[in-house]
Design a protein around this motif. Sequence first.
Motif, PDB file in Angstrom:
ATOM      1  N   LEU A 138       2.295 -22.308 -37.321  1.00  0.00           N
ATOM      2  CA  LEU A 138       3.535 -22.615 -36.557  1.00  0.00           C
ATOM      3  C   LEU A 138       2.934 -22.340 -34.928  1.00  0.00           C
ATOM      4  CD1 LEU A 138       6.377 -21.342 -38.798  1.00  0.00           C
ATOM      5  CD2 LEU A 138       5.627 -23.775 -38.126  1.00  0.00           C
ATOM      6  N   ASP A 139       1.982 -21.417 -34.784  1.00  0.00           N
ATOM      7  CA  ASP A 139       1.613 -21.377 -33.365  1.00  0.00           C
ATOM      8  C   ASP A 139       1.129 -22.686 -32.876  1.00  0.00           C
ATOM      9  OD1 ASP A 139      -0.726 -21.136 -35.037  1.00  0.00           O
ATOM     10  OD2 ASP A 139      -1.556 -20.041 -33.672  1.00  0.00           O
ATOM     11  N   MET A 140       0.864 -23.759 -33.608  1.00  0.00           N
ATOM     12  CA  MET A 140       0.295 -25.114 -33.310  1.00  0.00           C
ATOM     13  C   MET A 140       1.516 -25.857 -33.238  1.00  0.00           C
ATOM     14  SD  MET A 140      -2.805 -24.309 -32.833  1.00  0.00           S
ATOM     15  CE  MET A 140      -3.348 -26.015 -32.488  1.00  0.00           C
ATOM     16  N   LEU A 141       2.564 -25.752 -33.111  1.00  0.00           N
ATOM     17  CA  LEU A 141       4.060 -26.620 -33.122  1.00  0.00           C
ATOM     18  C   LEU A 141       3.453 -27.381 -31.639  1.00  0.00           C
ATOM     19  CD1 LEU A 141       6.974 -24.866 -34.298  1.00  0.00           C
ATOM     20  CD2 LEU A 141       5.838 -26.746 -35.337  1.00  0.00           C
ATOM     21  N   GLY A 142       3.923 -28.618 -31.641  1.00  0.00           N
ATOM     22  CA  GLY A 142       3.906 -29.435 -30.675  1.00  0.00           C
ATOM     23  C   GLY A 142       2.565 -30.168 -30.403  1.00  0.00           C
ATOM     24  N   THR A 143       1.658 -29.810 -31.031  1.00  0.00           N
ATOM     25  CA  THR A 143       0.122 -30.528 -31.192  1.00  0.00           C
ATOM     26  C   THR A 143       0.053 -30.790 -32.567  1.00  0.00           C
ATOM     27  OG1 THR A 143      -0.923 -28.418 -31.193  1.00  0.00           O
ATOM     28  CG2 THR A 143      -0.677 -29.499 -29.114  1.00  0.00           C
TER      29      THR A 143
ATOM     30  N   THR B 166       7.282 -26.791 -29.157  1.00  0.00           N
ATOM     31  CA  THR B 166       6.173 -25.831 -29.157  1.00  0.00           C
ATOM     32  C   THR B 166       6.954 -24.607 -29.863  1.00  0.00           C
ATOM     33  OG1 THR B 166       6.630 -24.844 -27.089  1.00  0.00           O
ATOM     34  CG2 THR B 166       4.870 -26.652 -27.242  1.00  0.00           C
ATOM     35  N   LEU B 167       6.103 -23.638 -30.233  1.00  0.00           N
ATOM     36  CA  LEU B 167       6.677 -22.301 -30.645  1.00  0.00           C
ATOM     37  C   LEU B 167       7.362 -21.812 -29.437  1.00  0.00           C
ATOM     38  CD1 LEU B 167       6.833 -20.514 -33.108  1.00  0.00           C
ATOM     39  CD2 LEU B 167       4.655 -19.354 -32.503  1.00  0.00           C
ATOM     40  N   ALA B 168       6.776 -21.623 -28.260  1.00  0.00           N
ATOM     41  CA  ALA B 168       7.587 -21.073 -27.110  1.00  0.00           C
ATOM     42  C   ALA B 168       8.946 -21.691 -26.932  1.00  0.00           C
ATOM     43  CB  ALA B 168       6.877 -21.569 -25.680  1.00  0.00           C
TER      44      ALA B 168
END
Length: 151
Positions: free
Chosen positions: A16-21, A31-33
């Motif tokens: 899930l740290d790769m959300l957005g890509t 993104t996760l942010a």
Amino acid sequence: MSDTIRPILVINGPNLDMLGTRQPEIYGSDTLADVEALCRRTAADHGVTVDFRQSDSEAEIMGWIKRARGTASGILINPAGFTSTSIAILDSLLIFDGPIIEVHISPLFRRDAFRHLSYVSKAATAKIEGFGIAGYAFAIMRLAELAKLAA
């Protein structure tokens, strides 16, 4: 915000740290942010706080869940790749003494058949899936309501 309401633990599983890509056609461009900002904003609007975390480690997630007993008012968990594989995370969640909401960005029922089974659901108070990152906001709102009732 009440000092008596414990934070909501938000756990995000592997990748899930790769959300957005990662596979934006499935998970969107957030993104996760962005997820964290939404959770913090929603929590603040509802008078609670969040402890926001992400890990690719099953053991680390299990440790967070076990330490949440007595320190968190509820757990929001997106187990991601551990959804259909981790009986160990299920067992840890069964130890927790508060509400648990399982969240998935994409609708599991429209994904590969092996993703339809969720061990986490067996411990969850509720499950939200297929609403994109808005599912996190729904879960925070409900967990805030439950925390206020318990306080």
